[in-house]
Scaffold this active site. Structure first.
Site, PDB file in Angstrom:
ATOM      1  N   THR A 120       0.798  -1.231   0.000  1.00  0.00           N
ATOM      2  CA  THR A 120       0.000   0.000   0.000  1.00  0.00           C
ATOM      3  C   THR A 120       0.828   1.277   0.000  1.00  0.00           C
ATOM      4  O   THR A 120       0.479   2.248  -0.675  1.00  0.00           O
ATOM      5  CB  THR A 120      -0.905   0.000   1.268  1.00  0.00           C
ATOM      6  OG1 THR A 120      -1.788  -1.098   1.149  1.00  0.00           O
ATOM      7  CG2 THR A 120      -1.693   1.269   1.402  1.00  0.00           C
ATOM      8  N   ASP A 131       1.827  -6.626  -4.378  1.00  0.00           N
ATOM      9  CA  ASP A 131       0.920  -6.615  -3.233  1.00  0.00           C
ATOM     10  C   ASP A 131       1.386  -7.822  -2.424  1.00  0.00           C
ATOM     11  O   ASP A 131       1.598  -8.914  -2.977  1.00  0.00           O
ATOM     12  CB  ASP A 131      -0.524  -6.806  -3.732  1.00  0.00           C
ATOM     13  CG  ASP A 131      -1.535  -6.735  -2.607  1.00  0.00           C
ATOM     14  OD1 ASP A 131      -1.391  -7.495  -1.627  1.00  0.00           O
ATOM     15  OD2 ASP A 131      -2.475  -5.936  -2.701  1.00  0.00           O
ATOM     16  N   CYS A 168      -4.554 -19.609  20.518  1.00  0.00           N
ATOM     17  CA  CYS A 168      -4.664 -18.390  21.325  1.00  0.00           C
ATOM     18  C   CYS A 168      -3.605 -17.382  20.877  1.00  0.00           C
ATOM     19  O   CYS A 168      -2.507 -17.763  20.491  1.00  0.00           O
ATOM     20  CB  CYS A 168      -4.438 -18.703  22.803  1.00  0.00           C
ATOM     21  SG  CYS A 168      -5.667 -19.831  23.448  1.00  0.00           S
TER      22      CYS A 168
HETATM   23  N1  ASP Z   1      -2.739  -5.629   0.228  1.00  0.00           N
HETATM   24  C1  ASP Z   1      -1.698  -4.759   0.713  1.00  0.00           C
HETATM   25  C2  ASP Z   1      -0.409  -5.550   0.755  1.00  0.00           C
HETATM   26  O1  ASP Z   1      -0.233  -6.347   1.632  1.00  0.00           O
HETATM   27  C3  ASP Z   1      -2.061  -4.230   2.060  1.00  0.00           C
HETATM   28  C4  ASP Z   1      -1.044  -3.283   2.681  1.00  0.00           C
HETATM   29  O2  ASP Z   1       0.049  -3.061   2.228  1.00  0.00           O
HETATM   30  O3  ASP Z   1      -1.391  -2.702   3.729  1.00  0.00           O
HETATM   31  O4  ASP Z   1       0.433  -5.402  -0.090  1.00  0.00           O
END
Ligand code: ASP
Length: 338
Positions: free
Chosen positions: A13, A58, A275
């Site tokens: 992201t 990603d 857990c």
């Molecule tokens: N789908 C994204 C990833 O893992 C989510 C993120 O980066 O927060 O690359």
């Protein structure tokens, strides 16, 4: 002398932009944005270079081969830099951080993973704070281990779990306090830092990881047939996410038989707990002793991410099975308390 930090952008992201199908990583975007923000050239910041993985991913698209690529990339640049910051998607960051902790044998420099919940390109984001903190921890402290820095906490990579896909505190380290925290001052808890023993013999990366592994989450009523199906060849090892302190349904003799058949064939089964906090204690209940009698090894308080990646790492070394079982139960990189 200013410290030199290598930033490896693997995707996630933090450097993404919107597309008709949702956010995707954009090559070059992160570097372009970082050049625009004066904070990254401030006098308190270390010198840095950015290296982008190709393709950017990603992290939901990452696999063990990508953990190895990251490790090799880091090894190539190891001598040129004082520390490393890996910008990574949050979805599987805990797996990559765990895997890297095992793969980077003999590590003596900080390797800090971070990312963000909101892309850096957005006006309101958590990216800036996460990257600035990761760079400062990597440059100013002696932390010879793989960590995650997120929302002002620094946690051991192989103790981390993603706990939130909305809030900024996306990661936690349920069985170990944070190694460091950023408030008005940035501090580390020196006594918690895992330091390698012996002489510095350089960074080594094993040749391969073995990904013939799985995770089985027990639930009330799970059938022996489901277990048998999950443990078919080419499987060589599995993390069993058991109840409470590592317990299973021992009145179900077929269930226990399915586990015993697998361990007798040489499949390695690690007993971990469902857990979030606490540890496996085989002797506490008959339902735990039964799992030990079926040949499961004790995963203590390892996270599923640490147990799975440790299994891939140890199976990849082609060691005798008994040696793999022994090392699984030993503390190699601070991943378990026993
Ligand atoms: N789908 C994204 C990833 O893992 C989510 C993120 O980066 O927060 O690359």
């Amino acid at each position: 002398m200013k410290k030199r930090i290598l930033i490896i952008y693997s995707g996630g992201t933090i450097g993404m932009e919107p597309s008709p199908n949702g956010f995707i990583p954009k090559p070059g975007l992160l570097e372009e944005l970082m050049k625009q923000y004066p904070v990254f050239s401030n006098r308190i910041m270390p010198e840095y270079e950015i290296l982008e993985m190709d393709p950017l991913l990603d992290s939901s698209n990452m696999a063990p081969a990508d953990w190895l690529s990251l490790a090799h990339l880091l090894q190539k640049q190891y001598e040129r830099f004082d520390g490393f910051v890996i910008l990574h998607g949050t979805d599987t960051m805990a797996y990559s951080a765990s895997a890297l902790s095992f793969l980077l044998e003999g590590l003596r420099k900080p390797v800090i993973l971070t990312g963000s919940q909101i892309p850096m390109i957005e006006p309101r984001n958590d990216a800036m704070e996460n990257v600035v903190g990761a760079l400062l921890f990597a440059a100013n402290f002696d932390i010879p281990e793989v960590c995650i820095h997120f929302d002002n906490i620094l946690i051991r990579g192989n103790r981390s779990v993603k706990i939130d896909c909305d809030g900024f505190r996306a990661f936690e380290s349920p069985n170990l306090p944070p190694l460091g925290e950023g408030g008005i001052h940035m501090r580390i808890k020196d006594h918690l830092i895992h330091r390698p023993f012996g002489e510095d013999t350089g960074l080594r990366i094993p040749k391969q990881l073995n990904s013939n592994v799985t995770v089985i989450w027990l639930f009330p009523g799970i059938s022996a047939q489901i277990i048998r199906n999950a443990l078919l060849p080419p499987l060589e090892g599995a993390v069993i996410q058991a109840f409470g302190t590592g317990n299973g349904p021992t009145t179900n003799k077929e269930f226990l038989a399915a586990l015993s058949e697998a361990t007798a064939k040489g499949i390695i089964l690690i007993d971990c707990t469902q857990c979030h906090k606490g540890t496996v204690e085989f002797g506490d209940y008959e339902t735990g002793s039964g799992m030990a009698k079926a040949g499961l090894v004790n995963g203590y308080d390892m996270t599923p991410e640490a147990a799975l990646t440790k299994l891939c790492y140890l199976l990849g070394k082609n060691l005798p099975k008994e040696e793999i079982k022994k090392r699984l139960q030993n503390n190699l990189r601070g991943e378990l308390s026993c």
